[in-house]
Scaffold this motif. Structure first.
Motif, PDB file in Angstrom:
ATOM      1  N   ASN A  66     -17.988  31.946  29.967  1.00  9.52           N
ATOM      2  CA  ASN A  66     -19.074  32.504  29.158  1.00  9.52           C
ATOM      3  C   ASN A  66     -18.473  33.479  28.158  1.00  9.52           C
ATOM      4  OD1 ASN A  66     -21.592  33.133  28.164  1.00  9.52           O
ATOM      5  ND2 ASN A  66     -22.222  34.364  29.918  1.00  9.52           N
ATOM      6  N   GLY A  67     -18.139  32.963  26.975  1.00 11.66           N
ATOM      7  CA  GLY A  67     -17.419  33.801  26.024  1.00 11.66           C
ATOM      8  C   GLY A  67     -16.025  34.074  26.563  1.00 11.66           C
ATOM      9  N   GLY A  68     -15.643  35.342  26.635  1.00  7.95           N
ATOM     10  CA  GLY A  68     -14.335  35.700  27.165  1.00  7.95           C
ATOM     11  C   GLY A  68     -14.332  35.927  28.655  1.00  7.95           C
ATOM     12  N   ALA A  69     -15.470  35.729  29.316  1.00 11.71           N
ATOM     13  CA  ALA A  69     -15.580  36.004  30.748  1.00 11.71           C
ATOM     14  C   ALA A  69     -15.492  34.716  31.554  1.00 11.71           C
ATOM     15  CB  ALA A  69     -16.894  36.714  31.040  1.00 11.71           C
ATOM     16  N   HIS A  86     -25.239  37.734  37.237  1.00 17.92           N
ATOM     17  CA  HIS A  86     -24.438  38.609  36.375  1.00 17.92           C
ATOM     18  C   HIS A  86     -23.399  37.828  35.573  1.00 17.92           C
ATOM     19  CE1 HIS A  86     -21.673  38.752  39.972  1.00 17.92           C
ATOM     20  NE2 HIS A  86     -20.743  38.762  39.022  1.00 17.92           N
ATOM     21  N   CYS A  87     -23.328  36.504  35.769  1.00 14.60           N
ATOM     22  CA  CYS A  87     -22.390  35.674  35.004  1.00 14.60           C
ATOM     23  C   CYS A  87     -22.988  35.164  33.697  1.00 14.60           C
ATOM     24  CB  CYS A  87     -21.938  34.487  35.838  1.00 14.60           C
ATOM     25  SG  CYS A  87     -20.838  34.929  37.203  1.00 14.60           S
ATOM     26  N   ALA A  88     -24.311  35.111  33.592  1.00  7.72           N
ATOM     27  CA  ALA A  88     -24.935  34.569  32.384  1.00  7.72           C
ATOM     28  C   ALA A  88     -26.367  35.059  32.267  1.00  7.72           C
ATOM     29  CB  ALA A  88     -24.920  33.049  32.406  1.00  7.72           C
ATOM     30  N   GLY A  89     -26.811  35.281  31.031  1.00  7.32           N
ATOM     31  CA  GLY A  89     -28.172  35.729  30.781  1.00  7.32           C
ATOM     32  C   GLY A  89     -28.817  34.938  29.657  1.00  7.32           C
ATOM     33  N   GLU A  90     -30.034  35.265  29.372  1.00  3.87           N
ATOM     34  CA  GLU A  90     -30.806  34.570  28.338  1.00  3.87           C
ATOM     35  C   GLU A  90     -30.059  34.575  27.007  1.00  3.87           C
ATOM     36  OE1 GLU A  90     -35.224  34.821  26.230  1.00  3.87           O
ATOM     37  OE2 GLU A  90     -34.742  36.071  27.956  1.00  3.87           O
ATOM     38  N   GLY A  91     -29.983  33.420  26.364  1.00  2.00           N
ATOM     39  CA  GLY A  91     -29.308  33.301  25.076  1.00  2.00           C
ATOM     40  C   GLY A  91     -27.849  32.924  25.168  1.00  2.00           C
ATOM     41  N   ASP A  92     -27.258  32.991  26.362  1.00  2.00           N
ATOM     42  CA  ASP A  92     -25.854  32.604  26.515  1.00  2.00           C
ATOM     43  C   ASP A  92     -25.716  31.081  26.480  1.00  2.00           C
ATOM     44  OD1 ASP A  92     -25.178  35.238  26.768  1.00  2.00           O
ATOM     45  OD2 ASP A  92     -24.956  35.197  28.949  1.00  2.00           O
ATOM     46  N   THR A  93     -24.574  30.612  26.033  1.00  2.00           N
ATOM     47  CA  THR A  93     -24.281  29.174  26.022  1.00  2.00           C
ATOM     48  C   THR A  93     -22.913  28.945  26.666  1.00  2.00           C
ATOM     49  OG1 THR A  93     -23.398  29.380  23.774  1.00  2.00           O
ATOM     50  CG2 THR A  93     -25.704  28.666  24.006  1.00  2.00           C
ATOM     51  N   PRO A  94     -22.812  29.130  27.960  1.00  2.00           N
ATOM     52  CA  PRO A  94     -21.525  28.990  28.649  1.00  2.00           C
ATOM     53  C   PRO A  94     -21.028  27.554  28.645  1.00  2.00           C
ATOM     54  CG  PRO A  94     -23.304  29.169  30.241  1.00  2.00           C
ATOM     55  CD  PRO A  94     -23.915  29.429  28.899  1.00  2.00           C
ATOM     56  N   LYS A 111     -21.673  21.853  28.117  1.00  2.00           N
ATOM     57  CA  LYS A 111     -22.072  23.160  27.600  1.00  2.00           C
ATOM     58  C   LYS A 111     -23.475  23.502  28.073  1.00  2.00           C
ATOM     59  CE  LYS A 111     -21.933  25.930  23.393  1.00  2.00           C
ATOM     60  NZ  LYS A 111     -21.521  25.948  21.981  1.00  2.00           N
ATOM     61  N   GLY A 112     -23.675  24.762  28.414  1.00  2.00           N
ATOM     62  CA  GLY A 112     -24.999  25.221  28.788  1.00  2.00           C
ATOM     63  C   GLY A 112     -25.869  25.414  27.560  1.00  2.00           C
ATOM     64  N   VAL A 113     -27.093  24.892  27.602  1.00  2.00           N
ATOM     65  CA  VAL A 113     -28.005  25.046  26.461  1.00  2.00           C
ATOM     66  C   VAL A 113     -29.120  26.046  26.761  1.00  2.00           C
ATOM     67  CG1 VAL A 113     -27.550  22.780  25.505  1.00  2.00           C
ATOM     68  CG2 VAL A 113     -29.338  23.033  27.230  1.00  2.00           C
ATOM     69  N   GLN A 114     -29.321  26.353  28.043  1.00  2.00           N
ATOM     70  CA  GLN A 114     -30.332  27.335  28.398  1.00  2.00           C
ATOM     71  C   GLN A 114     -29.997  27.949  29.756  1.00  2.00           C
ATOM     72  OE1 GLN A 114     -34.352  25.932  28.066  1.00  2.00           O
ATOM     73  NE2 GLN A 114     -35.225  27.978  28.174  1.00  2.00           N
ATOM     74  N   VAL A 115     -30.117  29.263  29.834  1.00  2.00           N
ATOM     75  CA  VAL A 115     -29.851  29.992  31.070  1.00  2.00           C
ATOM     76  C   VAL A 115     -31.165  30.528  31.624  1.00  2.00           C
ATOM     77  CG1 VAL A 115     -28.721  32.002  32.096  1.00  2.00           C
ATOM     78  CG2 VAL A 115     -27.517  30.647  30.356  1.00  2.00           C
TER      79      VAL A 115
END
Length: 258
Positions: A66-69, A86-94, A111-115
């Motif tokens: 998820n980004g740099g995490a 705590h690994c991903a929240g609303e708006g993230d695209t892991p 790719k994640g399209v919705q969290v």
């Protein structure tokens, strides 16, 4: 030698500061300095962390970026991945890599399209999230536990790509790791709702967040996923806390239909 356990307030402050330091190194941590209720003598190994390297295929376990995490996750349906809140929240695209023991290659990527983070998320409480993928991933999906599958003292195992040093320093390993042990407590930590605690020949550390706790069901004898990695001590200790999947089955089914 171990000193006196910190107070809850001081423990959580320590955890927060160490978690921030861990995040700066490029991964989303499983973090807590809080001490759970004591384990019964003989429940766990004296080895505080370590476990071993996985050599058999684990088609339902996913490396989670998820980004740099970095976190660990599991796939529970063709387009649904389960991880920690705590690994991903609303708006993230892991991004995920599913079904490879090597987090850098192989398996299937998506790719994640919705969290969908649990609506009651308030770390460490309800630390669980569902991620909808942009494509179907054809694999063996992680079977989820019901309440009858979970019992104190039962055989268990945890999985993840967490760092290998007790102080959470160093690089995330390339190859998936595991630890074997038992469910030492089905009602532990101060999280609301309470968590499952694991004890064995290893414990979760930074990078293992969101990874599965599997148990051997006393009902069926089959291995099922009972928890999602949410908390563990810094430095690594003799326990790890996992969000209880059985307590979240209605929400998971409502969101993902599983």
């Amino acid at each position: 030698m171990r000193g006196r356990p910190p107070t809850r307030g001081r423990a959580l402050l320590i955890a927060a500061l160490l978690a921030l330091a861990a995040s700066a190194l490029g991964f989303a941590p499983t973090a807590s300095a809080e001490v759970p209720p004591s384990h019964a003598p003989g429940d766990i190994s004296t080895k505080i962390f370590g476990g071993g390297t996985v050599t058999e295929e684990q088609p339902s376990i996913a490396a989670f970026y998820n980004g740099g995490a970095f976190c660990t996750a599991s796939i529970i349906a063709p387009r649904w991945v389960l991880t920690a809140g705590h690994c991903a929240g609303e708006g993230d695209t892991p991004e995920v890599r599913v079904g490879s023991l090597d987090r850098t290659q192989g398996g299937t990527t998506a790719k994640g399209v919705q969290v969908f983070r649990h609506p009651g998320y308030n770390w460490p409480g309800n630390d669980i999230a569902l991620v909808q993928l942009d494509r179907d991933v054809d694999t063996t999906y992680s079977p989820l536990a019901s309440a009858g599958d979970i019992a104190q003292g039962q055989e268990a195992a945890i999985y993840g790509w967490g760092v290998e040093n007790a102080d959470w320093s160093g690089d995330i390993p390339v190859n998936l790791k595991y630890a074997s042990g038992t469910v030492t407590n089905t009602d532990c930590t101060s999280a609301n709702p309470r968590m499952l605690c694991f004890g064995g020949n290893g414990s979760a550390v930074a990078g293992d967040s969101g990874g599965p706790l599997r148990v051997k069901s006393p009902q069926t004898g089959q291995w099922v996923q009972a928890g999602v990695s949410a908390v563990s001590p810094i430095p690594a200790g003799d326990w790890s806390g996992y969000t209880d999947i059985a307590k979240n089955r209605d929400w998971i089914k409502e969101v993902a239909g599983v």
